[in-house]
Design a protein around this motif. Structure first.
Motif, mmCIF file in Angstrom:
data_model
loop_
_atom_site.group_PDB
_atom_site.id
_atom_site.type_symbol
_atom_site.label_atom_id
_atom_site.label_comp_id
_atom_site.label_asym_id
_atom_site.label_seq_id
_atom_site.Cartn_x
_atom_site.Cartn_y
_atom_site.Cartn_z
ATOM 1 N N MET A 247 17.357 -35.804 -0.360
ATOM 2 C CA MET A 247 16.388 -35.262 -1.187
ATOM 3 C C MET A 247 16.484 -33.668 -1.213
ATOM 4 O O MET A 247 16.525 -33.149 -2.091
ATOM 5 N N GLU A 248 16.271 -33.204 0.087
ATOM 6 C CA GLU A 248 16.344 -31.693 0.225
ATOM 7 C C GLU A 248 17.840 -31.195 -0.066
ATOM 8 O O GLU A 248 17.815 -30.099 -1.066
ATOM 9 N N ALA A 249 18.953 -31.863 0.012
ATOM 10 C CA ALA A 249 20.185 -31.467 -0.196
ATOM 11 C C ALA A 249 20.156 -31.036 -1.915
ATOM 12 O O ALA A 249 20.790 -30.177 -2.346
ATOM 13 N N ALA A 250 19.513 -32.270 -2.496
ATOM 14 C CA ALA A 250 19.671 -32.269 -3.966
ATOM 15 C C ALA A 250 18.842 -31.009 -4.676
ATOM 16 O O ALA A 250 19.051 -30.597 -5.367
ATOM 17 N N LEU A 251 17.631 -31.165 -3.983
ATOM 18 C CA LEU A 251 16.485 -30.250 -4.685
ATOM 19 C C LEU A 251 16.933 -28.793 -4.657
ATOM 20 O O LEU A 251 16.846 -27.845 -5.286
ATOM 21 N N ARG A 252 17.647 -28.546 -3.283
ATOM 22 C CA ARG A 252 18.176 -27.160 -3.250
ATOM 23 C C ARG A 252 19.065 -26.723 -4.113
ATOM 24 O O ARG A 252 19.101 -25.659 -4.762
ATOM 25 N N ILE A 253 20.035 -27.440 -4.384
ATOM 26 C CA ILE A 253 21.079 -26.904 -5.184
ATOM 27 C C ILE A 253 20.953 -27.445 -7.042
ATOM 28 O O ILE A 253 21.561 -27.182 -7.812
#
Lengths: 797, 217
Positions: free
Chosen positions: A397-403
Motif C-alpha cells: 500500500m505504501e509503495a503504491a501510494l508513494r509513487i
C-alpha cells in the motif's frame, strides 16, 4: 511571529520577478542566475530589498534552479548559503514596517519524470531533498515550490520537503492557456493532490498574465480548503523595437490582484516581468481589503494526473476487474509479469465508462509490494483515471501510494484498532480517500445501528490523525441475501443513515448480494438501484455487466443527472451493439475462412468472436495452425513484397492477437499453453521511445513466441539477469538515437560474458548493418517481419 | 530575452502522415486515421520559444554571442546571415500519452499517432519559420538542428539552457539527449537580408542519402 500564524490572520504579499531584473543588470542567456548569489551578492540583495521596501512580506531566494542536477554538492551548498544570506541582508536593510519572511525558492528540475521523461520519481525526491535540507540549514522560514507544470514533480517536491523539515510548504503551479498543467492536471486535481499531502498554501504563478489566470484561481478557490496564491506574469513578453516588454501595467495588474483578494486569494505577488512597482501597486489597491477566511470545502475527491473525481449526486463507478480472484488468465499474467494484459483490463474498463480503477494484484506467490508498485506505475502511464489501491499488504500500500501521481483511493481500512493504526498514517502522509469497512474486532454487526456506530468510531479515530471526514468513504458491506433475508435491507438502511447522520459518502461492492442465486445480474442491478436511491455515492462493480450499466444510466436520467438524457441515449446504442451478431452467409469461406479474412482485414472484435465460435467445435491448436497462422502469413508475405503497408500489417496483427487472447484464455483454463520459444526484448538504457519495439513484440507474439518485454530505458544488467534467469535463447534490443547506441553496445558486451549462448538481434531508427556489426550483434533486422523470420530460423518453426 | 508563441492547430498534411506511417492512404487505414484525428484534437498544444540573436560566421565557427559552435555544415547553412533565431517547438505530452496507451491497446493506432505527431511538429516548425520571415522582413534559411550533418547532438544541452525550454514550453531533455515531449524540435534558423537560396526539395540539404523517408516531397 512564524509564517503559518501570520498567514492565518493576514493577506500575504509575495515578491515579484527576479529573472527580468537580473537580465537588465547583465545576466546573459544561458547563464545560471543562481551563481549570482555568490558572484553578485550586492545585486541580489538590492533586488530583494527593493521588494521588501515595496511591501512584500515574503521574498523568495534566488534559488529557482539550485539543485543537485545542475550543481555539484559543494557549489550547491555555497549557492543556497549565499542566497539565504543575501535575503537576510535585504531583510535587515529594509526599513519597511511589515512582517518579513524568507522563502527558499524551488523551481522545476529541468528534466521530466518517468514515464514521459527519464528522471525516476525517487531520484527527483532526493534531488529536492538536498536543496530543502540546505535551505533549512541556512535559515529559511518557509519553502516555496513554484512554476511546477507537472503534477508528479510537484508531488516529489512536496514529499521531499515534508520528509526533511517541518516548515510550511507552498506549492504554486504554472497553468497553460487550456487551464491545465503541461502534463495535464486540472486545478481541482492539483487541489486534491496537494491538499491531501498537507500543503500550507497552493496556487498559480508564471505562464500567463493576471487576467488569463483569473478563471484558474477561481477554480482553486472553489475547491481548496487552504490559502490560495496568485503570482502571475506581467502579461506576455513582446518584442518592441528590439526590446522585450510585458503588456500589463502595474495598475492593470493590481486591479485583477485586488479583485481576486476580495474573492479570497490570500497570497499575492508577481512573476516574470513584474517589478517592485507592481507589488507596491497591489498593496496600494488592496489596502482596504480584509483577508477572507479560508473555508473548509467538503469535496470528497480523488485524482489522477489529469483530473479529479468528486463524490456527490452522480454515482462514481469503480471498475473491479483488475483483480486475480477467480481468474486463471489474470493469475497467469501476474506470475509471468505480463503487464500488457493488466493494462488492457484497465483501458477496456475505462472505455466502458468507469470513473476509478481498482487495482488488486494480491497473489500468495508474488512479491506484492513490487508488483503493485509496478502495476500502478504502468497503469498511470496509459490510463488517466484515478486509481484505487486495493491491498491488505501495508508495505505494498505504501509503495503504491508513494509513487501514485494523484490522490488515490485506498481499499481498505476498517474499525479494528490495528487496521486504523496502520492505514491512517499512510493516508495522512500521502493523501487519499480511504474505503472504510463497517466492521471491527467483533465482526460485522447484524444491525444498521451497529454499523453506524463503527463508522462513528472510525471518523473519530481519523480525526485524531488530522484526517478530515471528507477523506473517508464507508463501505457498509453488502452481504448475501440468499443466506440472510434481511441482509440487503440492513445494508440499505446503513447507507442511508451514514449519509443522513454522519454526512459521509458510501460505496458498496454490489455483486456479493446475489451470491448463491441464479441469474445474479437481475439481483445486482436492482440492488444497485435501491442503494443509489438510499444515497449510495459509489459502487465497486463490473462494468461489463449490462444490468449494472443499465441501472447506472437509467438512474442518472431519472434523477436529472443526465442533461437531455444524452448519456443514456448514447449508452442505449452500446447496449444494442452488445447483442451477438449472427454470422452472415457472406462469411462463408471463399479466400480462406471467415476468421482468416477477419485477420487479414484487421477486424479485431470479429476475429475474437469468430475464434470463440470455432473453439466450440475445434481444438485450440488446430485453430491456430490452420487458420490464424496462415492468415498472418498472407499478410506477412504481403508486407515483405510491399503490397501490404505497415499500418495494415499491424491491424492484422492486432486482430490475430485478439484471436490468440481467446485461445490463451481457453488454454489457461485447461492449465496448458502453446508457445514456441522465449524471446527477451528491451529498449536499451537511456532510450525512452519504444514504439518500434512494441511493434516487433506484437508480431513475435502473433507468430507464437513467448515475449518477455522488459520495457524501455532498461539497464544492461537487468537484461543480462533476465536472460540468465530464463536461459533465453534470443534477445532483441532497440535504440532510436546515436546517443543510446553505446548502451546497446554495453548490453551486448555484458550478454556475451554473462549469457554466451544467447543470440542478439538489434534494430531501431539509427541502426545499420555496419553499426550492428561494429557493436557485435548477431543480426540486424530492418523491420519487424525480419525479426520474426530470424526468430523462426533460430528457434525453429 | 526568450519569447514565446502559441498557435492554434494548423491543417493536417495527410500525405505526410501516411508517409511517416510507412503506408498509403488505403481504405482500411483511412478509417483508423479518421478515428485518430478526432481523438487527437484535444490532446495537442502548439508552442514555440525562441531567441533572436546576431550571428557572425568565421570559417567553421558560428558565433551567436550567447554561445558559439564549430560546424562546417551549419556555417555553410548560415552563409550570408547576420541574424539567427534559436527555437524550440513542441506539440506537448498528449501525443506521447496516446502513443503509450495505444502501444498496449492498438499498435496500429500507436503508429498512426506517432506519424501524426511527427507531421504536427514539422508543420508547426514550418509555420513558425514563415512567421519569423514575416516578422523580421528577412528570408529564412532551412532550419538546422543539433545532430544534422556535423553539428554535434550535444549542442542540444546548450540550446536548452539558452532557451530555458522547460520553463517556457515545458520541454525537457534526458541524459541521453532525448526530448520529452518526444514530438519536439530544436533548431537554428539563419536569416538573410536578401532572398536566400532554398533547396528545391526538403531533404536536399541532408547528407543521409539512405534514409527511408528521403525525398518524398
Amino acid at each position: 511571529m512564524n509564517f503559518s500564524a501570520y498567514l492565518q490572520q493576514n493577506i500575504v504579499y509575495l515578491d515579484g520577478g527576479t529573472g527580468t531584473l537580473l537580465q537588465a543588470r547583465g545576466l546573459r542567456p544561458g547563464e545560471h542566475p543562481e551563481r549570482w548569489n555568490v558572484t553578485h551578492p550586492d545585486v541580489i540583495t538590492e533586488i530583494h530589498r527593493a521588494y521588501y521596501d515595496a511591501g512584500s512580506n515574503v521574498v523568495c531566494t534566488n534559488t529557482f534552479g539550485a539543485n543537485a542536477l545542475k550543481f555539484s554538492p559543494d557549489e550547491l551548498e555555497e549557492i543556497v548559503k549565499a542566497a539565504l544570506s543575501n535575503a537576510k541582508a535585504a531583510r535587515n536593510q529594509s526599513a519597511a514596517p511589515q512582517e518579513k519572511f524568507i522563502a527558499l525558492d524551488i523551481g522545476p528540475l529541468g528534466k521530466l519524470l518517468k514515464p514521459l521523461g527519464d528522471l525516476d520519481f525517487e531520484a527527483a525526491t532526493d534531488v529536492f531533498k538536498a536543496t530543502v535540507s540546505l535551505g533549512v540549514k541556512y535559515g529559511a522560514d518557509l519553502i516555496y515550490v513554484e512554476t511546477m507544470n507537472d503534477s508528479y514533480e510537484a508531488k516529489a517536491a512536496l514529499l521531499a520537503a515534508k520528509e526533511c523539515c517541518d516548515l510550511p510548504v507552498i506549492v504554486s503551479c504554472a497553468y497553460g492557456e487550456d487551464g491545465k498543467l503541461m502534463t495535464g492536471a486540472s486545478p481541482a486535481a492539483m487541489v486534491a493532490l496537494l491538499e491531501g499531502m498537507g500543503v500550507a498554501a497552493l496556487g498559480v504563478n508564471c505562464s500567463l498574465g493576471p487576467k488569463q489566470l483569473r478563471p484558474i484561481v477561481r477554480e482553486l478557490l472553489r475547491y481548496a480548503s487552504v490559502p490560495v496564491v496568485f503570482k502571475p506574469n506581467a502579461g506576455l513578453p513582446e518584442c518592441v523595437d528590439g526590446k522585450t516588454v510585458f503588456d500589463v501595467t502595474p495598475e492593470e495588474y493590481a486591479d485583477v490582484a485586488a479583485e481576486l483578494i476580495a474573492e479570497g486569494v490570500r497570497l499575492a505577488g508577481g512573476c516574470c516581468g513584474t517589478t517592485p512597482e507592481y507589488i507596491r501597486a497591489v498593496r496600494e489597491k488592496a489596502k482596504q481589503l480584509v483577508p477572507i477566511p479560508v473555508k473548509q470545502k467538503n469535496f470528497t475527491m480523488v485524482s489522477s494526473y489529469t483530473h479529479a473525481v468528486a463524490f456527490g449526486d452522480t454515482p462514481v463507478l469503480i471498475g473491479e476487474r483488475i483483480n486475480p480472484t477467480g481468474k486463471k488468465r489474470f493469475k497467469q499474467a501476474l506470475i509471468e509479469n505480463d503487464t500488457d494484459y493488466i493494462l488492457s483490463e484497465g483501458i477496456a474498463q475505462q472505455e466502458k465508462g468507469v470513473d476509478v480503477l481498482d487495482v488488486n494484484v494480491g497473489l500468495p506467490e508474488i512479491d506484492e509490494p513490487t508488483v503493485l508498485k509496478n502495476a500502478v506505475e504502468a497503469m498511470q502511464a496509459v490510463v488517466d483515471l484515478p486509481l484505487q489501491i486495493d491491498t491488505s499488504d501495508l508495505a505494498a500500500m505504501e509503495a503504491a501510494l508513494r509513487i501514485y501521481n494523484g490522490k488515490a483511493m485506498i481499499n481498505s481500512v476498517n474499525g479494528k484498532a490495528e487496521s486504523m493504526a496502520a492505514v491512517f498514517p499512510l493516508l495522512k502522509k500521502y493523501g487519499g480517500v480511504a474505503v472504510a469497512l463497517t466492521l471491527d474486532e467483533n465482526g460485522i454487526p447484524k444491525t444498521a445501528q451497529g454499523r453506524v456506530e463503527i463508522a462513528k468510531k472510525i471518523l473519530s479515530a481519523a480525526a485524531a490523525y488530522g484526517i478530515d471526514r471528507k477523506d473517508i468513504v464507508f463501505d457498509p458491506l453488502a452481504l448475501t441475501v440468499s443466506a440472510d433475508a434481511a441482509a440487503a435491507s440492513v445494508t440499505l438502511e446503513t447507507v442511508r443513515r451514514i449519509k443522513d447522520e454522519l454526512g459521509a459518502h458510501t460505496l458498496l461492492g454490489i455483486s456479493n448480494v446475489s451470491f448463491g442465486l441464479p441469474a445474479r445480474a437481475a439481483i445486482n442491478g436492482t440492488f444497485f438501484a435501491l442503494a443509489l436511491e438510499n444515497g449510495l455515492s459509489a459502487a465497486i462493480m463490473n462494468p461489463y455487466s449490462a444490468d449494472m450499466m443499465k441501472t447506472y444510466y437509467a438512474y442518472k436520467a431519472l434523477k436529472g443527472l443526465d442533461e437531455n438524457c444524452a448519456a443514456y441515449i448514447a449508452a442505449a446504442q452500446i447496449f444494442a451493439e452488445t447483442a451477438p451478431v449472427p454470422a452472415r452467409a457472406a462469411d462463408t469461406p471463399e479466400d480462406g475462412s471467415a476468421l482468416q479474412r477477419a485477420i487479414v482485414k484487421g477486424r479485431r472484435e470479429k476475429a475474437a468472436a469468430l475464434t470463440k465460435e470455432r473453439l466450440a467445435s475445434a481444438d485450440p491448436l488446430e485453430v491456430v495452425n490452420n487458420e490464424i497462422i496462415p492468415a498472418l502469413n498472407t499478410v506477412g508475405v504481403g508486407f515483405e513484397n510491399k503490397t501490404v503497408f505497415l499500418p495494415q500489417l499491424l491491424m492484422s496483427a492486432e486482430a490475430a492477437k485478439s484471436a490468440f487472447e481467446v485461445i490463451k484464455t481457453a488454454l489457461a483454463s485447461k492449465g496448458t499453453r502453446a508457445e514456441k520459444g522465449l524471446f527477451v526484448i528491451a529498449t536499451v538504457h537511456g532510450d525512452i521511445h519504444d514504439i518500434g519495439k512494441n511493434i516487433v513484440k506484437l508480431l513475435l507474439q502473433n507468430y507464437g513466441f513467448r515475449v518477455v518485454d522488459l520495457g524501455k530505458d532498461v539497464p544492461p544488467e537487468t537484461i543480462v539477469e533476465t536472460v540468465k534467469k530464463m536461459h533465453a535463447p534470443l534477445v532483441g534490443l532497440s535504440a532510436l538515437m546515436t546517443t543510446t547506441v553505446p548502451a546497446m553496445e554495453e548490453t551486448i558486451r555484458l550478454l556475451r560474458r554473462g549469457a554466451p549462448w544467447c543470440r542478439i538481434v538489434v534494430g531501431g531508427a539509427v541502426l545499420t548493418q555496419e553499426y550492428a556489426d561494429a557493436i557485435g550483434a548477431d543480426k540486424y533486422a530492418r523491420d519487424a517481419m525480419e525479426t520474426v523470420r530470424y526468430a523462426e530460423e533460430i528457434l525453429g518453426k | 530575452m526568450v519569447l514565446i508563441k502559441s498557435y492554434s492547430a494548423p491543417p493536417i498534411n495527410e500525405r505526410e502522415v501516411f508517409r511517416y506511417a510507412g503506408g498509403k492512404d488505403v481504405a482500411a487505414v483511412r478509417e483508423l486515421f479518421e478515428g485518430c484525428k478526432t481523438e487527437i484534437a484535444e490532446s495537442l498544444s502548439y508552442k514555440v520559444c525562441y531567441l533572436p540573436l546576431d550571428v557572425r560566421v568565421t570559417d567553421d565557427f558560428c558565433d551567436f554571442g550567447a554561445f558559439g559552435v564549430t560546424s562546417k555544415h551549419l556555417a555553410r547553412n548560415l552563409e550570408g546571415c547576420v541574424k539567427a533565431v534559436l527555437f524550440a517547438a513542441t506539440v506537448g505530452v498528449g501525443i506521447d500519452r496516446l502513443i503509450a496507451k495505444y502501444s498496449v491497446q492498438s499498435p496500429a493506432k500507436a503508429l498512426l499517432f506517432d506519424a501524426i505527431g511527427t507531421e504536427r511538429i514539422e508543420t508547426l516548425c514550418d509555420l513558425f519559420c514563415r512567421d519569423i520571415e514575416r516578422e523580421y522582413q528577412m528570408s529564412a534559411k532551412p532550419r538546422f538542428s543539433p545532430g544534422y550533418g556535423d553539428l554535434d547532438i550535444s549542442v542540444q544541452t546548450e540550446l536548452f539552457s539558452v532557451l530555458n525550454c522547460r520553463k517556457h514550453i515545458g520541454l525537457s531533455i534526458s541524459d541521453s539527449l532525448m526530448m520529452s515531449p518526444s514530438k519536439s524540435v530544436t533548431a537554428i534558423v539563419g536569416l538573410c537580408e536578401t532572398a536566400c537560396k532554398k533547396p528545391s526539395r526538403k531533404c536536399e540539404a541532408c547528407g543521409k542519402t539512405d534514409c527511408a523517408f528521403r525525398g518524398a516531397l
